[in-house]
Design a protein around this motif. Structure first.
Motif, PDB file in Angstrom:
ATOM      1  N   VAL A  80       1.511  -0.996   0.261  1.00 13.61           N
ATOM      2  CA  VAL A  80      -0.095  -0.087   0.127  1.00 13.61           C
ATOM      3  C   VAL A  80       0.519   0.992   0.012  1.00 13.61           C
ATOM      4  O   VAL A  80       0.412   2.570   0.526  1.00 13.61           O
ATOM      5  N   ASN A  81       1.942   1.367  -0.293  1.00 11.11           N
ATOM      6  CA  ASN A  81       2.586   2.166  -0.750  1.00 11.11           C
ATOM      7  C   ASN A  81       2.078   3.493  -1.734  1.00 11.11           C
ATOM      8  O   ASN A  81       1.668   2.880  -2.597  1.00 11.11           O
ATOM      9  N   PRO A  82       2.788   4.906  -1.764  1.00 11.79           N
ATOM     10  CA  PRO A  82       2.194   5.759  -2.293  1.00 11.79           C
ATOM     11  C   PRO A  82       3.395   5.080  -3.569  1.00 11.79           C
ATOM     12  O   PRO A  82       4.206   4.416  -4.053  1.00 11.79           O
ATOM     13  N   SER A  83       3.301   5.801  -4.711  1.00 10.13           N
ATOM     14  CA  SER A  83       4.445   6.102  -6.453  1.00 10.13           C
ATOM     15  C   SER A  83       5.566   6.527  -5.287  1.00 10.13           C
ATOM     16  O   SER A  83       5.591   7.776  -4.512  1.00 10.13           O
ATOM     17  N   PRO A  84       6.352   6.092  -5.896  1.00  7.53           N
ATOM     18  CA  PRO A  84       6.819   5.189  -6.686  1.00  7.53           C
ATOM     19  C   PRO A  84       7.103   3.670  -6.687  1.00  7.53           C
ATOM     20  O   PRO A  84       7.148   3.182  -7.652  1.00  7.53           O
ATOM     21  N   THR A  85       6.804   3.775  -5.068  1.00  9.49           N
ATOM     22  CA  THR A  85       7.118   2.205  -5.187  1.00  9.49           C
ATOM     23  C   THR A  85       5.915   1.576  -5.337  1.00  9.49           C
ATOM     24  O   THR A  85       6.161  -0.031  -4.601  1.00  9.49           O
ATOM     25  N   ASN A  89      -1.809   6.669  -3.225  1.00  9.92           N
ATOM     26  CA  ASN A  89      -1.525   7.843  -3.211  1.00  9.92           C
ATOM     27  C   ASN A  89      -2.486   8.802  -2.644  1.00  9.92           C
ATOM     28  O   ASN A  89      -2.882  10.222  -2.494  1.00  9.92           O
ATOM     29  N   SER A  90      -3.888   7.567  -1.753  1.00 11.02           N
ATOM     30  CA  SER A  90      -4.910   8.505  -1.058  1.00 11.02           C
ATOM     31  C   SER A  90      -5.789   7.544  -0.033  1.00 11.02           C
ATOM     32  O   SER A  90      -5.317   6.603  -0.623  1.00 11.02           O
ATOM     33  N   VAL A  91      -5.717   7.665   0.514  1.00 11.89           N
ATOM     34  CA  VAL A  91      -7.286   6.377   1.634  1.00 11.89           C
ATOM     35  C   VAL A  91      -7.778   5.572   0.727  1.00 11.89           C
ATOM     36  O   VAL A  91      -7.882   4.617   0.408  1.00 11.89           O
ATOM     37  N   GLU A  96      -9.210   0.597  -2.145  1.00 10.17           N
ATOM     38  CA  GLU A  96      -9.192  -0.446  -3.342  1.00 10.17           C
ATOM     39  C   GLU A  96      -8.323  -0.942  -3.254  1.00 10.17           C
ATOM     40  O   GLU A  96      -8.863  -1.777  -3.954  1.00 10.17           O
ATOM     41  N   GLU A  97      -7.068  -1.515  -3.129  1.00 10.99           N
ATOM     42  CA  GLU A  97      -5.921  -2.127  -3.669  1.00 10.99           C
ATOM     43  C   GLU A  97      -6.064  -2.615  -2.461  1.00 10.99           C
ATOM     44  O   GLU A  97      -5.814  -3.963  -2.545  1.00 10.99           O
ATOM     45  N   GLY A  98      -6.888  -2.315  -1.228  1.00  5.33           N
ATOM     46  CA  GLY A  98      -6.730  -3.954  -0.025  1.00  5.33           C
ATOM     47  C   GLY A  98      -8.123  -4.621  -0.293  1.00  5.33           C
ATOM     48  O   GLY A  98      -7.656  -5.496  -0.880  1.00  5.33           O
ATOM     49  N   ILE A  99      -9.289  -4.120  -1.446  1.00  8.22           N
ATOM     50  CA  ILE A  99     -10.894  -4.766  -1.402  1.00  8.22           C
ATOM     51  C   ILE A  99      -9.584  -5.885  -2.177  1.00  8.22           C
ATOM     52  O   ILE A  99     -10.726  -7.023  -2.577  1.00  8.22           O
ATOM     53  N   TYR A 123      -0.479  12.109   0.994  1.00  8.20           N
ATOM     54  CA  TYR A 123      -2.592  11.749   0.324  1.00  8.20           C
ATOM     55  C   TYR A 123      -2.891  13.638   0.874  1.00  8.20           C
ATOM     56  O   TYR A 123      -2.153  14.535   1.221  1.00  8.20           O
ATOM     57  N   PRO A 124      -3.805  13.650   0.022  1.00  6.79           N
ATOM     58  CA  PRO A 124      -4.792  15.021  -0.298  1.00  6.79           C
ATOM     59  C   PRO A 124      -4.996  15.518   0.824  1.00  6.79           C
ATOM     60  O   PRO A 124      -4.409  17.002   0.604  1.00  6.79           O
ATOM     61  N   ASP A 125      -5.122  15.040   2.287  1.00  6.40           N
ATOM     62  CA  ASP A 125      -5.948  15.976   3.289  1.00  6.40           C
ATOM     63  C   ASP A 125      -4.772  15.706   4.391  1.00  6.40           C
ATOM     64  O   ASP A 125      -4.668  15.547   5.800  1.00  6.40           O
ATOM     65  N   GLY A 126      -3.231  14.886   3.862  1.00  3.82           N
ATOM     66  CA  GLY A 126      -2.460  14.285   5.300  1.00  3.82           C
ATOM     67  C   GLY A 126      -3.058  13.300   6.581  1.00  3.82           C
ATOM     68  O   GLY A 126      -2.614  13.080   7.354  1.00  3.82           O
ATOM     69  N   LYS A 127      -4.257  13.148   5.959  1.00  3.34           N
ATOM     70  CA  LYS A 127      -4.817  12.047   7.005  1.00  3.34           C
ATOM     71  C   LYS A 127      -4.436  11.034   6.735  1.00  3.34           C
ATOM     72  O   LYS A 127      -4.278   9.715   5.852  1.00  3.34           O
ATOM     73  N   HIS A 128      -4.013  10.279   8.485  1.00  2.00           N
ATOM     74  CA  HIS A 128      -4.237   8.965   8.251  1.00  2.00           C
ATOM     75  C   HIS A 128      -5.410   8.023   7.901  1.00  2.00           C
ATOM     76  O   HIS A 128      -6.850   8.647   7.689  1.00  2.00           O
TER      77      HIS A 128
END
Length: 535
Positions: A80-85, A89-91, A96-99, A123-128
């Motif tokens: 569930v890393n963001p790009s580039p790995t 890139n968002s919650v 979606e990736e988890g499902i 993430y756009p809002d920086g929230k966990h």
């Protein structure tokens, strides 16, 4: 007799006594001689001849700090890393990736669905993510998603209940924080009794994954890898992997205190030998968390405090100073080297203070080369004291690229952010230091760390701390000769020197001649461990 003659390459020995030899002759896994090609062909008439075809040969890279067993576990988790790995890139993309991944995963009874690598800083809002977000993946199966730092973890409602955090009035382990939204910090999920509740993949899967992790490290030119904070189960796993022939590179481990007391020999570190490419090397403790997770222990407040904290928030310690002192005194009395996770300058201060006290408590203490792991916000005055008592810094320079912008804008602010991992300050003091990737936090790509030490550019292209850039040769030493010294193996590793192990990495370009801006693009062609190709 197994002899090999390597020639027609650019040989960087990292030993000032041997400048640019034309060829290297090895015998039975050790370096026999350096010199002119024709002379060594005469000496090694029966040697297998290896034409390097103009490529660069360096000593095999030595891992300054990582978690090989955790890297193995990561190979069995959803990425569930963001790009580039990764691609989360968002919650919303994480869910979606988890499902998607859960639908393709077979779980044994009681097994948790686990992911690793989420990074709220992008993430756009920086929230966990929250437990309500993870409930969208499953309400019936326990779900956990570990933060990229490894110091935070979000779990769903089912997992909260299984961990004993359902309802109210629950007990949280010392050094941990539990938020009602499912965010767990530090010992809230890292405490051993909590880890036992988080049932992962089966032992056969994990054992095979250790072999895959070993090969992954070898693909980046690493001939000596590290497992930082080895538990009893990790110790048994690494021994089993070695016995099964799955460890292609050497692996050293720095053990959790309880594990060290049971399995670490009470002798000078250099005397701890390898068995099947594995050796216990020392002890490991944590004093704080991570700066990108805003749990590192600082002397001054965070620029932007995390949700729920006031403007004076500075992170927090993981251990009480008296407990730290007792561990350090035990290490010195037992002749153990200690590696200490300390990101924040207040945590580093605690380490210096407690180790200094422990040195005074022991009559005629040895020089055991204690290591400050990460050392992100170490101050100039602290570097002076580190050098004075023989402490070695190991810097996580990849922070500059991955989180430099976040440190500049939210974590530390401009002045402190420009000094993270101050390798040039260590060079000015003639200090031995190393580079590391803290894998699985980021891939074990030592060449990328070398690139970051030299260039210090963030993901957005900002130069962060120009005065802390180091020359290419110093960055290379940090991955070879300095790294061998850090682990008490300078007699056998770290340079291409007669008598040392034939551990090499072959690169498609000479880093000393390449454009500094493209060091990250250099390719590993071969990795050689004791004269045998492991890549």
């Amino acid at each position: 007799m197994n002899r090999k003659l390597y020639y027609n390459g650019q040989i960087l020995t990292m030993d000032d006594r041997y400048h640019s030899p034309e060829a290297v002759l090895t015998e039975n896994g050790r370096i026999m001689a350096l010199g002119r090609t024709e002379e060594l062909k005469t000496i090694g008439r029966d040697a297998e001849q290896v034409d390097l075809e103009g490529a660069a040969m360096l000593p095999g890279f030595i891992d300054g700090h990582s978690h090989l067993t955790a890297a193995a576990y990561q190979l069995l988790m959803v990425n569930v890393n963001p790009s580039p790995t990764g691609r989360c890139n968002s919650v919303e993309e994480l869910v979606e990736e988890g499902i998607r991944a859960l639908a393709q995963t077979h779980l044994e009874d009681g097994q948790w669905f686990m992911g690793m690598g989420y990074d709220n800083s992008v993430y756009p809002d920086g929230k966990h993510p929250t437990r309500e977000d993870l409930d969208k993946i499953s309400r019936d199966i326990p779900v956990s998603m570990m933060h990229v730092s490894g110091h935070l973890c979000v779990v769903n409602t089912k997992a909260m209940e299984l961990l004993g955090y359902g309802g109210s009035g629950y007990e949280v382990p010392e050094g941990g924080v539990v938020q009602p939204d499912g965010l767990l910090k530090e010992q809230a999920f890292l405490a051993p009794h909590k880890q036992k509740l988080m049932q992962g993949p089966g032992p056969d899967q994990v054992l095979k994954a250790v072999g895959r992790a070993s090969r992954l490290y070898a693909s980046y030119g690493i001939t000596t890898a590290q497992d930082g904070r080895t538990t009893r189960s990790d110790y048994e796993l690494l021994k089993a992997a070695g016995a099964a022939g799955l460890l292609k590179n050497d692996v050293i481990s720095y053990m959790a205190v309880d594990c060290a007391k049971e399995f670490l020999p009470r002798q000078y570190p250099a005397l701890n030998g390898y068995m099947n490419h594995y050796r216990p090397a020392g002890c490991k403790i944590y004093l704080d968390g991570s700066p990108q997770g805003k749990t590192a222990w600082l002397s001054q407040p965070y620029l932007v405090p995390p949700d729920g904290q006031n403007e004076e928030y500075r992170g927090f310690p993981v251990m009480e100073s008296e407990d730290v002192f007792q561990v350090m005194e035990t290490c010195i009395r037992n002749h153990w080297q200690i590696n200490v996770h300390a990101n924040g300058d207040e945590a580093i201060e605690q380490m210096i203070r407690c180790y200094t006290k422990a040195l005074k408590a022991v009559e005629h203490p040895e020089k055991l080369r204690p290591v400050v792991i990460h050392c992100q916000t170490v101050r100039e005055d602290q570097l002076d004291r580190l050098k004075g008592i023989g402490m070695l810094p190991s810097f996580f320079l990849d922070h500059v690229y991955y989180w430099g912008d976040y440190h500049f804008e939210s974590v530390l602010g401009p002045e402190r952010a420009e000094r993270i991992s101050p390798a040039a300050s260590a060079v000015k003091r003639s200090m031995s230091f190393t580079l590391h990737q803290d894998s699985p936090v980021v891939p074990p790509n030592i060449l990328f760390s070398i690139h970051n030490a030299v260039n210090r550019k963030t993901k957005n292209g900002m130069v962060l701390g120009e005065e802390q850039r180091v020359p290419v040769i110093e960055a290379l030493k940090a991955a070879t000769v300095y790294a061998a010294y850090q682990i008490f193996e300078e007699e056998n590793k770290g340079s291409i020197t007669p008598g040392k192990l034939a551990d090499f990495v072959i690169l498609d370009q000479n880093p000393l001649k390449a454009d500094k801006e493209t060091l990250k693009d250099i390719k590993v062609l071969r990795t050689i461990k004791e004269g045998e190709d492991i890549l």
